[in-house]
Design an enzyme around this catalytic site. Sequence first.
Site, mmCIF file in Angstrom:
data_model
loop_
_atom_site.group_PDB
_atom_site.id
_atom_site.type_symbol
_atom_site.label_atom_id
_atom_site.label_comp_id
_atom_site.label_asym_id
_atom_site.label_seq_id
_atom_site.Cartn_x
_atom_site.Cartn_y
_atom_site.Cartn_z
ATOM 1 N N GLU A 1 41.494 28.844 43.064
ATOM 2 C CA GLU A 1 42.729 29.090 43.837
ATOM 3 C C GLU A 1 42.475 28.703 45.276
ATOM 4 O O GLU A 1 41.686 29.952 46.308
ATOM 5 C CB GLU A 1 43.605 30.672 43.819
ATOM 6 N N ASP B 1 40.050 33.867 41.911
ATOM 7 C CA ASP B 1 40.958 34.326 42.751
ATOM 8 C C ASP B 1 40.488 34.034 44.786
ATOM 9 O O ASP B 1 39.203 34.497 44.694
ATOM 10 C CB ASP B 1 41.105 35.888 42.774
HETATM 11 C C1 ARE Z 1 47.908 45.254 48.831
HETATM 12 C C2 ARE Z 1 48.942 45.140 50.197
HETATM 13 C C3 ARE Z 1 48.752 45.086 51.199
HETATM 14 C C4 ARE Z 1 47.196 45.416 50.969
HETATM 15 C C5 ARE Z 1 46.061 45.388 50.367
HETATM 16 C C6 ARE Z 1 45.336 46.410 50.393
HETATM 17 O O1 ARE Z 1 50.220 44.581 49.577
HETATM 18 O O2 ARE Z 1 49.498 45.789 52.050
HETATM 19 O O3 ARE Z 1 46.504 45.495 53.161
HETATM 20 O O4 ARE Z 1 46.467 45.007 49.465
HETATM 21 O O5 ARE Z 1 44.746 47.618 50.083
HETATM 22 C C7 ARE Z 1 47.795 40.523 45.620
HETATM 23 C C8 ARE Z 1 48.793 40.864 46.558
HETATM 24 C C9 ARE Z 1 48.900 41.658 47.078
HETATM 25 C C10 ARE Z 1 47.562 42.968 47.435
HETATM 26 C C11 ARE Z 1 46.602 42.512 47.182
HETATM 27 C C12 ARE Z 1 45.252 43.565 46.655
HETATM 28 O O6 ARE Z 1 49.819 39.656 46.897
HETATM 29 O O7 ARE Z 1 49.576 42.055 48.223
HETATM 30 O O8 ARE Z 1 47.265 43.656 48.568
HETATM 31 O O9 ARE Z 1 46.944 41.550 46.200
HETATM 32 O O10 ARE Z 1 45.952 44.211 45.718
HETATM 33 C C13 ARE Z 1 46.611 34.479 50.652
HETATM 34 C C14 ARE Z 1 44.615 34.094 50.320
HETATM 35 C C15 ARE Z 1 45.214 33.626 48.299
HETATM 36 C C16 ARE Z 1 46.522 34.912 47.635
HETATM 37 C C17 ARE Z 1 47.219 35.530 48.820
HETATM 38 C C18 ARE Z 1 48.013 36.287 48.418
HETATM 39 O O11 ARE Z 1 45.136 32.814 50.686
HETATM 40 O O12 ARE Z 1 44.201 33.705 48.186
HETATM 41 O O13 ARE Z 1 47.119 35.448 50.044
HETATM 42 N N1 ARE Z 1 46.596 34.890 46.839
HETATM 43 C C19 ARE Z 1 45.167 36.032 46.061
HETATM 44 C C20 ARE Z 1 46.140 36.191 44.847
HETATM 45 C C21 ARE Z 1 47.158 38.032 45.344
HETATM 46 C C22 ARE Z 1 46.077 38.477 45.462
HETATM 47 C C23 ARE Z 1 44.829 38.594 46.264
HETATM 48 C C24 ARE Z 1 44.763 37.234 46.151
HETATM 49 C C25 ARE Z 1 43.809 39.423 46.951
HETATM 50 O O14 ARE Z 1 47.034 35.404 43.889
HETATM 51 O O15 ARE Z 1 48.009 37.744 44.320
HETATM 52 O O16 ARE Z 1 47.095 39.158 46.727
HETATM 53 O O17 ARE Z 1 43.139 39.489 45.323
HETATM 54 C C26 ARE Z 1 49.687 30.786 53.961
HETATM 55 C C27 ARE Z 1 48.460 30.424 53.655
HETATM 56 C C28 ARE Z 1 47.839 31.325 52.301
HETATM 57 C C29 ARE Z 1 47.943 32.523 52.234
HETATM 58 C C30 ARE Z 1 49.562 32.918 52.142
HETATM 59 C C31 ARE Z 1 49.772 33.739 52.509
HETATM 60 O O18 ARE Z 1 50.057 29.861 52.673
HETATM 61 O O19 ARE Z 1 47.392 29.654 53.954
HETATM 62 O O20 ARE Z 1 46.218 31.302 52.188
HETATM 63 O O21 ARE Z 1 47.882 33.257 50.595
HETATM 64 O O22 ARE Z 1 50.117 32.161 53.205
HETATM 65 O O23 ARE Z 1 49.268 34.646 53.394
#
Ligand code: ARE
Length: 482
Positions: free
Chosen positions: A241, A215
């Site tokens: 990812e 992740d």
């Molecule tokens: C939640 C709340 C937040 C709060 C946080 C901490 O929503 O408001 O601040 O908790 O309390 C998932 C959810 C998030 C969640 C998080 C932790 O989606 O909502 O936050 O879990 O519980 C970027 C990253 C990429 C990431 C995406 C979502 O680069 O790695 O954002 N994806 C992975 C997983 C997600 C997960 C996380 C990472 C965290 O698949 O499910 O989040 O572990 C452009 C950029 C991308 C960027 C994208 C979105 O496209 O190129 O890199 O992706 O914008 O910002």
Amino acid sequence: MRRRRLRPAIIALAVIASLLAPGTVTAPAAVAAPTGGKKVIANLFEWNWPSVAAECTGTLGPKGYGYVQVSPPQEHVRGNQWWVAYQPVSYRIESRKGTREQFRSMVSTCQAAGVKVIVDAVVNHMSGQTNGGTGWAGSSYQHHVYPGIYQAQDFHYCGRNGTNDIVNYLDRYEVQNCELVNLADLKTGSEYVRSRLAAYLNDLLSLGVDGFRLDASKHMPAADIADILRRLNRPAYVVQEVIHGAGEPIRPEEYTGNGDVHEFRYGKDLARVFRSERLAYLRNFGEGWGHLPSSVASVFVDNHDTQRDDGGVLTYRDRGIYALANAFMLAWPYGSPTVMSSYTITNRDAGPPSDGGNRTLNTTCYSGWECEHRWPVIANMVGFRNATEGAGVSNWYDNGYQHIAFSRTGRGFITINDEDFPITGRSYQTGLPAGRYCDVIHGTFTNGTCTGPIITVDANGWFAATVPAHDAIALHQNARLP
Ligand code: ARE
Ligand code: CA
């Protein structure tokens, strides 16, 4: 008419992009792409361990899926949102999805059914809870202190823009050293943190798992990941990812030396083709579109993030068109495909069906759970993928618009008609040996019989049939009647 737009400019851009792509993508993957004849991954998002085990035995194994990807298994913050799983508070294998023993038992049951297990591993960060709290299994923690695991010195504090959060994705330092949505960012450059993360992954290997989805890989330098992977006790499949972002300095290609990388452009481009462009454009889908080299690309129509946050991609909500897009993905020899399996999304944050204590309930397909991996078209096309693994593409045909056909040389054939009208009175060259084949889009082949239409291929490899609007016909060598 849903689509009649030309896109020569976009094709030109894709070609230019592929010409300009850095020549650094040729390093062999340290950990091979999924091996063996069965490479299709089913992502049973947020399923609990007993349900995953039952599905391996009941569906995934029999249908030919080679892998199941499961959601993060470690202890996480409390709450009913699905994303609590992405906020680790300890590495105890104890979560809303089940206990360590249930997890271990799931892994061995899946393997006995011929299905390997890939774990979604959260290694870039810990929780995002500014005020700390108590985790699912009772571990108490603060935002930057996880007793016995990590102390304050094990985290990054970038302190940019008056915050520790990532603000600007165009800044490499920020993306890797600041906090992704307030998630305490581990100092993955440090010896201690690397050894602790490797210990977690090795613990999962000791429970029998076969691979990891890392992740938030973009938020760790590729070299940090490489160092952690070197500490693994045995080889494992790795997929990272790293979301391609236009203009961003951190590129998916940087990570291919560590293993596979998710190709996020695939699902977006495929959705655009199905929604508003032409299936005819798919004839060079993949590398020809500037996507990653096929051998390191992990592809999917949608994943758990894009099905919520990216209105552009196709999801279970698109029903038949979604099935056709998955059928194309499984038929087309680019990348390593993952079939998404979702629970029904009521709102962005809502967790899976659970009891009053937020313990995830057993899966009940088609009631609160979409189970796309069981949809007959998708599940049968997994068999097509397995039957055609390694074969090239030949006999490409398109009508210039929404009707395409191609062979997987000598082993399979598919035609997809996404026009709003049936295609009648056409014959298709399959290149297949003469015989009677089960149309696996409309029927299931079991014990030598077909529950749907049978297609007769003549001595020259041809057959004639009508393809209804928004439908398909698919044949392969392992679904041939005696
Ligand atoms: C939640 C709340 C937040 C709060 C946080 C901490 O929503 O408001 O601040 O908790 O309390 C998932 C959810 C998030 C969640 C998080 C932790 O989606 O909502 O936050 O879990 O519980 C970027 C990253 C990429 C990431 C995406 C979502 O680069 O790695 O954002 N994806 C992975 C997983 C997600 C997960 C996380 C990472 C965290 O698949 O499910 O989040 O572990 C452009 C950029 C991308 C960027 C994208 C979105 O496209 O190129 O890199 O992706 O914008 O910002
Ligand atoms: Ca980081």
